[in-house]
Write a protein that holds these residues in place. Structure first.
Motif, PDB file in Angstrom:
ATOM      1  N   THR A   1       0.832  -1.204   0.000  1.00  0.00           N
ATOM      2  CA  THR A   1       0.000   0.000   0.000  1.00  0.00           C
ATOM      3  C   THR A   1       0.870   1.259   0.000  1.00  0.00           C
ATOM      4  N   VAL A   2       0.305   2.322  -0.578  1.00  0.00           N
ATOM      5  CA  VAL A   2       1.009   3.610  -0.652  1.00  0.00           C
ATOM      6  C   VAL A   2       0.028   4.700  -0.222  1.00  0.00           C
ATOM      7  N   ASN A   3       0.363   5.426   0.826  1.00  0.00           N
ATOM      8  CA  ASN A   3      -0.560   6.429   1.369  1.00  0.00           C
ATOM      9  C   ASN A   3       0.172   7.709   1.749  1.00  0.00           C
ATOM     10  N   VAL A   4      -0.584   8.791   1.760  1.00  0.00           N
ATOM     11  CA  VAL A   4      -0.046  10.079   2.199  1.00  0.00           C
ATOM     12  C   VAL A   4      -0.714  10.468   3.521  1.00  0.00           C
ATOM     13  N   ILE A   5       0.116  10.867   4.477  1.00  0.00           N
ATOM     14  CA  ILE A   5      -0.396  11.413   5.735  1.00  0.00           C
ATOM     15  C   ILE A   5      -0.232  12.923   5.641  1.00  0.00           C
ATOM     16  N   GLN A   6      -1.312  13.666   5.878  1.00  0.00           N
ATOM     17  CA  GLN A   6      -1.292  15.110   5.667  1.00  0.00           C
ATOM     18  C   GLN A   6      -1.525  15.846   6.992  1.00  0.00           C
ATOM     19  N   PRO A   7      -0.441  16.159   7.709  1.00  0.00           N
ATOM     20  CA  PRO A   7      -0.635  16.908   8.944  1.00  0.00           C
ATOM     21  C   PRO A   7      -1.030  18.349   8.652  1.00  0.00           C
ATOM     22  N   GLY A   8      -1.685  18.942   9.634  1.00  0.00           N
ATOM     23  CA  GLY A   8      -1.856  20.389   9.650  1.00  0.00           C
ATOM     24  C   GLY A   8      -0.832  20.952  10.613  1.00  0.00           C
ATOM     25  N   PRO A   9      -1.056  22.176  11.123  1.00  0.00           N
ATOM     26  CA  PRO A   9      -0.095  22.774  12.042  1.00  0.00           C
ATOM     27  C   PRO A   9       0.259  21.830  13.197  1.00  0.00           C
ATOM     28  N   THR A  10       1.525  21.491  13.265  1.00  0.00           N
ATOM     29  CA  THR A  10       2.015  20.512  14.232  1.00  0.00           C
ATOM     30  C   THR A  10       3.239  21.118  14.916  1.00  0.00           C
ATOM     31  N   ASP A  11       3.268  21.047  16.210  1.00  0.00           N
ATOM     32  CA  ASP A  11       4.298  21.744  16.993  1.00  0.00           C
ATOM     33  C   ASP A  11       5.662  21.059  16.852  1.00  0.00           C
ATOM     34  N   THR A  12       6.512  21.636  15.992  1.00  0.00           N
ATOM     35  CA  THR A  12       7.879  21.128  15.777  1.00  0.00           C
ATOM     36  C   THR A  12       8.776  22.342  15.515  1.00  0.00           C
ATOM     37  N   ASP A  13      10.071  22.061  15.280  1.00  0.00           N
ATOM     38  CA  ASP A  13      10.987  23.157  14.936  1.00  0.00           C
ATOM     39  C   ASP A  13      10.521  23.881  13.669  1.00  0.00           C
ATOM     40  N   MET A  14       9.936  23.140  12.724  1.00  0.00           N
ATOM     41  CA  MET A  14       9.502  23.753  11.463  1.00  0.00           C
ATOM     42  C   MET A  14       8.372  24.739  11.670  1.00  0.00           C
ATOM     43  N   ASN A  15       7.499  24.442  12.626  1.00  0.00           N
ATOM     44  CA  ASN A  15       6.284  25.240  12.815  1.00  0.00           C
ATOM     45  C   ASN A  15       5.919  25.280  14.302  1.00  0.00           C
ATOM     46  N   PRO A  16       6.727  26.006  15.103  1.00  0.00           N
ATOM     47  CA  PRO A  16       6.496  25.972  16.553  1.00  0.00           C
ATOM     48  C   PRO A  16       5.153  26.583  16.953  1.00  0.00           C
ATOM     49  N   ALA A  17       4.508  25.966  17.937  1.00  0.00           N
ATOM     50  CA  ALA A  17       3.200  26.444  18.408  1.00  0.00           C
ATOM     51  C   ALA A  17       3.305  27.836  19.031  1.00  0.00           C
ATOM     52  N   ASP A  18       4.530  28.259  19.406  1.00  0.00           N
ATOM     53  CA  ASP A  18       4.690  29.612  19.947  1.00  0.00           C
ATOM     54  C   ASP A  18       5.474  30.503  18.967  1.00  0.00           C
ATOM     55  N   GLY A  19       5.475  30.119  17.691  1.00  0.00           N
ATOM     56  CA  GLY A  19       6.230  30.872  16.683  1.00  0.00           C
ATOM     57  C   GLY A  19       5.448  32.055  16.125  1.00  0.00           C
ATOM     58  N   PRO A  20       6.095  32.875  15.300  1.00  0.00           N
ATOM     59  CA  PRO A  20       5.467  34.107  14.799  1.00  0.00           C
ATOM     60  C   PRO A  20       4.268  33.851  13.871  1.00  0.00           C
ATOM     61  N   ARG A  21       4.183  32.645  13.281  1.00  0.00           N
ATOM     62  CA  ARG A  21       3.069  32.370  12.361  1.00  0.00           C
ATOM     63  C   ARG A  21       1.921  31.615  13.044  1.00  0.00           C
ATOM     64  N   ALA A  22       2.076  31.318  14.342  1.00  0.00           N
ATOM     65  CA  ALA A  22       1.119  30.421  15.000  1.00  0.00           C
ATOM     66  C   ALA A  22      -0.310  30.970  15.013  1.00  0.00           C
ATOM     67  N   ALA A  23      -0.470  32.250  15.314  1.00  0.00           N
ATOM     68  CA  ALA A  23      -1.834  32.799  15.424  1.00  0.00           C
ATOM     69  C   ALA A  23      -2.554  32.671  14.083  1.00  0.00           C
ATOM     70  N   GLY A  24      -1.857  32.960  13.000  1.00  0.00           N
ATOM     71  CA  GLY A  24      -2.453  32.833  11.668  1.00  0.00           C
ATOM     72  C   GLY A  24      -2.801  31.395  11.331  1.00  0.00           C
ATOM     73  N   MET A  25      -1.966  30.464  11.787  1.00  0.00           N
ATOM     74  CA  MET A  25      -2.208  29.033  11.523  1.00  0.00           C
ATOM     75  C   MET A  25      -3.458  28.541  12.240  1.00  0.00           C
ATOM     76  N   LEU A  26      -3.687  29.062  13.452  1.00  0.00           N
ATOM     77  CA  LEU A  26      -4.831  28.594  14.243  1.00  0.00           C
ATOM     78  C   LEU A  26      -6.144  29.087  13.652  1.00  0.00           C
ATOM     79  N   GLU A  27      -6.083  30.217  12.983  1.00  0.00           N
ATOM     80  CA  GLU A  27      -7.309  30.871  12.513  1.00  0.00           C
ATOM     81  C   GLU A  27      -8.220  29.939  11.697  1.00  0.00           C
ATOM     82  N   PRO A  28      -7.722  29.239  10.662  1.00  0.00           N
ATOM     83  CA  PRO A  28      -8.635  28.366   9.892  1.00  0.00           C
ATOM     84  C   PRO A  28      -8.947  27.033  10.550  1.00  0.00           C
ATOM     85  N   MET A  29      -8.357  26.730  11.694  1.00  0.00           N
ATOM     86  CA  MET A  29      -8.568  25.413  12.309  1.00  0.00           C
ATOM     87  C   MET A  29      -9.906  25.352  13.036  1.00  0.00           C
ATOM     88  N   ALA A  30     -10.604  24.211  12.911  1.00  0.00           N
ATOM     89  CA  ALA A  30     -11.853  24.022  13.652  1.00  0.00           C
ATOM     90  C   ALA A  30     -11.545  23.784  15.128  1.00  0.00           C
TER      91      ALA A  30
END
Ligand code: NDP
Length: 236
Positions: free
Chosen positions: A169-198
């Motif tokens: 089998t071949v599958n894609v896992i598609q994360p959204g905003p996930t707290d890592t070095d690439m996209n820290p939950a306390d980073g400068p883009r975090a507020a914008g990332m949360l906006e479209p999230m349910a």
């Protein structure tokens, strides 16, 4: 869920989501090999912590990646997690940086998956870590990144057809905003990332690892050529 007698190869496992995947497979009894490019210290620590084998191999260098995968022998579960994020106005982005991202996110995913499939036994799994931005892109500045993650969708659909007859089998896992070095939950883009999230909360690397293990397990043998989004409703 046990993965004893399973060999797992994780491309880009030294940090973030990849490291969580290494930890979970190792805890479930798998033999785990993971690659890294720059973070030798983190890779060494993770290897000591989990008993996994760390290998330096640049996922953006085709022959280096292919050699690392080939030298591992038959792989039951191949996870392509390595990824770069280049963000900014497409008119001013550095073209070499964009090319490098395409090498790591797209070429590496394709050549690594194909190489892993050569010796993969029946019942094998190929899992690539894409992004929910391949389905929904509410911000400017991410066109090149989204290009790479959308490419994974086509690759997975195509390889699912190529490898289905061998029960792989071949599958894609598609994360959204996930707290890592690439996209820290306390980073400068975090507020914008949360906006479209349910659900207004960053995901964790371990949550993405849970979905990865589910898709790698025997219960998921009928799931292939599909995208699996875990993003708190970001792309809903
Ligand atoms: P991090 O930047 O925290 O970690 C990236 C990992 O990939 C590191 O282990 C890094 O190793 C490895 N890596 C990067 N380049 C290479 C390379 N050339 N060769 C080998 N390994 C490499 O990122 P995340 O954990 O956040 O992201 C993991 C995946 O999830 C990526 O594909 C990303 O696009 C995707 N994703 C992440 C989201 C998020 O919000 N965090 C959202 C959607 C998707 P090293 O440091 O040793 O180079």
């Amino acid at each position: 869920m046990t993965f004893s007698n399973r060999k797992v190869f994780v491309v880009g496992g030294s940090r973030g989501i990849g490291a969580a995947i290494v930890r979970r497979f190792a805890a479930a009894g798998a033999t785990v090999i993971f690659t890294y490019a720059a973070s030798a210290g983190a890779a060494e620590q993770l290897a000591v912590e989990t008993g996994a084998q760390a290998l330096r191999a640049d996922a953006g260098a085709r022959n280096e990646l292919i050699a690392a995968v080939r030298d591992a022998g038959p792989i039951d579960i191949f996870v392509y997690n390595a990824g770069l994020l280049v963000f900014g106005d497409p008119l001013t982005l550095d073209a070499d940086e964009v090319d490098r991202m395409i090498d790591v996110n797209v070429r590496g995913a394709y050549f690594g998956s194909v190489e892993a499939s050569r010796l993969m036994p029946e019942g094998g799994r190929i899992l690539v870590i894409g992004s929910d931005t391949a389905d929904s892109m509410p911000f400017p500045g991410l066109a090149a990144y989204v290009l790479t993650k959308a490419a994974m969708q086509g690759m997975a659909r195509g390889l699912a057809r190529d490898l289905g007859p061998r029960d792989i089998t071949v599958n894609v896992i598609q994360p959204g905003p996930t707290d890592t070095d690439m996209n820290p939950a306390d980073g400068p883009r975090a507020a914008g990332m949360l906006e479209p999230m349910a659900i207004k909360r960053y995901g964790t690397a371990d949550e993405v690892a849970s979905l990865t293990l589910y898709l790698a397990g025997t219960q998921a043998r009928g799931i292939t050529g599909a995208m699996h989004t875990i993003d708190g409703g970001f792309a809903a």
